[in-house]
Design a protein around this motif. Structure first.
Motif, mmCIF file in Angstrom:
data_model
loop_
_atom_site.group_PDB
_atom_site.id
_atom_site.type_symbol
_atom_site.label_atom_id
_atom_site.label_comp_id
_atom_site.label_asym_id
_atom_site.label_seq_id
_atom_site.Cartn_x
_atom_site.Cartn_y
_atom_site.Cartn_z
ATOM 1 N N GLY A 126 1.587 -0.578 -0.939
ATOM 2 C CA GLY A 126 0.732 0.208 -1.913
ATOM 3 C C GLY A 126 0.217 -0.833 -2.930
ATOM 4 O O GLY A 126 -0.886 -0.433 -3.755
ATOM 5 N N CYS A 127 0.807 -1.903 -3.289
ATOM 6 C CA CYS A 127 0.284 -2.880 -4.451
ATOM 7 C C CYS A 127 -1.169 -3.391 -3.712
ATOM 8 O O CYS A 127 -1.894 -4.165 -4.374
ATOM 9 C CB CYS A 127 1.009 -3.956 -4.592
ATOM 10 S SG CYS A 127 1.592 -5.236 -3.121
ATOM 11 N N GLN A 136 4.219 -14.482 -9.134
ATOM 12 C CA GLN A 136 3.473 -13.739 -10.417
ATOM 13 C C GLN A 136 3.407 -14.765 -11.707
ATOM 14 O O GLN A 136 2.492 -14.545 -12.378
ATOM 15 C CB GLN A 136 4.009 -12.382 -10.699
ATOM 16 C CG GLN A 136 3.873 -11.753 -9.362
ATOM 17 C CD GLN A 136 4.801 -10.165 -9.535
ATOM 18 O OE1 GLN A 136 3.943 -9.411 -10.060
ATOM 19 N NE2 GLN A 136 5.791 -10.205 -9.232
ATOM 20 N N ALA A 169 -3.481 -9.141 -5.094
ATOM 21 C CA ALA A 169 -2.691 -8.452 -3.915
ATOM 22 C C ALA A 169 -3.554 -8.348 -2.618
ATOM 23 O O ALA A 169 -3.192 -8.473 -1.553
ATOM 24 C CB ALA A 169 -2.321 -7.088 -4.414
ATOM 25 N N ASP A 229 6.934 -4.139 -2.114
ATOM 26 C CA ASP A 229 6.104 -3.520 -2.925
ATOM 27 C C ASP A 229 6.189 -3.241 -4.221
ATOM 28 O O ASP A 229 5.198 -3.532 -5.075
ATOM 29 C CB ASP A 229 5.793 -1.961 -2.369
ATOM 30 C CG ASP A 229 4.474 -1.381 -2.748
ATOM 31 O OD1 ASP A 229 3.757 -2.194 -3.197
ATOM 32 O OD2 ASP A 229 3.985 -0.140 -2.215
ATOM 33 N N ASP A 230 7.670 -3.239 -4.423
ATOM 34 C CA ASP A 230 8.091 -2.928 -5.879
ATOM 35 C C ASP A 230 8.088 -4.531 -6.515
ATOM 36 O O ASP A 230 7.587 -4.472 -7.772
ATOM 37 C CB ASP A 230 9.315 -2.268 -5.870
ATOM 38 C CG ASP A 230 10.013 -2.211 -7.403
ATOM 39 O OD1 ASP A 230 9.245 -1.250 -8.215
ATOM 40 O OD2 ASP A 230 10.935 -2.652 -7.703
ATOM 41 N N THR A 257 4.184 -5.523 -7.558
ATOM 42 C CA THR A 257 3.445 -4.394 -8.455
ATOM 43 C C THR A 257 2.738 -5.358 -9.550
ATOM 44 O O THR A 257 1.845 -4.790 -10.006
ATOM 45 C CB THR A 257 3.896 -3.492 -8.978
ATOM 46 O OG1 THR A 257 5.237 -3.796 -9.663
ATOM 47 C CG2 THR A 257 4.510 -2.468 -7.721
ATOM 48 N N ALA A 299 -4.578 -6.393 -8.495
ATOM 49 C CA ALA A 299 -5.259 -6.113 -7.191
ATOM 50 C C ALA A 299 -6.384 -6.967 -6.727
ATOM 51 O O ALA A 299 -6.351 -7.400 -5.459
ATOM 52 C CB ALA A 299 -5.719 -4.597 -7.433
#
Length: 372
Positions: free
Chosen positions: A80-81, A179, A253, A274-275, A278, A282
């Motif tokens: 999803g990310c 990150q 991402a 995914d979590d 996040t 993107a």
């Protein structure tokens, strides 16, 4: 671990009386000692199944104690990310490997900032938040995990390996490093010094020095023509702001591919990754790296290095395949036939004719022009 399947070797200093130190030297005495730690599992009873453990204790490993079987084919999805993930179940052993890879390594570097990609990746795994490199890697090692940087000509990233049922903390730490790395000035200075020492070691090695000169001869002022660690001229000029800017530009991402293999429960792992990711921006879909055109040699070109060393190295290179579909498989087969101590070159030039100490073939791969 069963008593009826155990073998034991006892090795003692000379003139040591075993009984004085409660060291068993008879089978019955050894059995009584082992029973205190192995219980009565003489008949091969299995360990408690993982399903008996709390659910929260096993967020990513498969909840079964069964092992064996063959690895599945890789599957590919997009989280999803925005990151792409390729994964497969490999139940052979209770370990896992996760590669977090980015398109774009040394591609795009110039003679001024050569080595930036490698320096960024080396320092990125050296701390995050309040955790310095020593504390961070002690935590990883305590869970049986290891994290190593990746830096190549067209890609970079990091690889996490560890025990499948103890990846919780390792995944958290890896996500933090991805990150929000610290990029401490002290770590940058240390890695810069190590890179300069590596360049000095390359210069002292006849083969490596010749290989670097050959790359310069083939590629000229091109990312493929310089050492990955950088040069004596470029490394002193690389600053923390350069590393931070590169990290911000590359770690998005849509530019991230994750490859996972291991004995894991992917219904849990994928949402977990995914979590954890996040927080990554993107970014845009990243095209394949474009290192640009290399120089075109004008006929046969020769370079010579003279050193006070009793060893000679002769390297010859020419252009290789321009795409994976062009003679790539025959080239791989040719390398297998020619290389190694049983290869054609070694057998002919060394074993039969004693013309050299070692011989073989090498090739480079990349999105740009390559050599063989």
């Amino acid at each position: 671990f069963r008593l009826d399947n155990a073998s034991c070797v006892i090795y003692l200093p000379e003139d040591t009386e075993a009984s004085a130190h409660d060291i068993p030297v008879e089978a019955a005495t050894l059995a009584r000692l082992l029973e205190t730690v192995m219980g009565d599992r003489a008949g091969g009873d299995t360990l408690a199944p993982a399903d008996d453990l709390p659910h929260d204790a096993l967020p990513v490993t498969r909840r079964t104690s069964a092992r064996g079987g063959s690895a599945e084919p890789f599957r590919r999805e997009r989280l999803g990310c925005g990151a792409e993930i390729c994964y497969r179940l490999d139940p052979a052993v209770p370990v896992a490997a996760l590669a977090f890879t980015l398109k774009g390594g040394a591609t795009g570097e110039t003679a001024v900032n050569a080595g930036l990609a490698t320096l960024t990746q080396m320092v990125q795994i050296k701390g995050t938040g309040k955790l310095d490199a020593e504390t961070l890697h002690e935590l990883l090692e305590g869970d049986g995990a290891a994290l190593s940087p990746q830096a190549d000509r067209d890609y970079g990233g990091m690889v996490l390996t560890g025990l499948a049922d103890r990846l919780d903390q390792a995944l958290d730490l890896t996500a933090q490093l991805i990150q929000a790395p610290s990029f401490l000035e002290s770590e940058i200075a240390q890695e810069r010094r190590l890179a300069l020492e590596q360049l000095a070691a390359i210069s002292d090695s006849p083969f490596q020095a010749a290989a670097v000169r050959l790359r310069e001869l083939i590629y000229g002022n091109h990312p493929y023509g310089r050492p990955l660690v950088g040069t004596k001229g470029s490394l002193p000029g690389l600053r923390r702001d350069d590393l931070v800017a590169r990290h911000r530009r590359m770690w998005t991402a849509r530019n991230l591919q994750i490859v996972v293999s291991g004995d894991l429960d992917y219904d849990r792992l994928l949402p977990r990754l995914d979590d954890l990711l996040t927080g990554l921006p993107a970014g845009a879909a990243t095209p394949d790296p474009d290192p640009g055109d290399a120089r075109r040699p004008d006929g046969v070109e020769i370079a010579r290095i003279t050193k006070k060393q009793n060893q000679s190295v002769v390297l010859v290179a020419w252009p290789g395949p321009l795409s994976p579909a062009e003679n790539r498989v025959p080239l791989m087969m040719l390398k297998e036939v020619l290389n190694g101590q049983s290869g054609r070159l070694f057998e002919s030039l060394r074993n039969r004719r004693s013309l050299c100490y070692n011989t073989g073939t090498l090739s480079t791969a990349g999105f740009g022009p390559v050599s063989y």
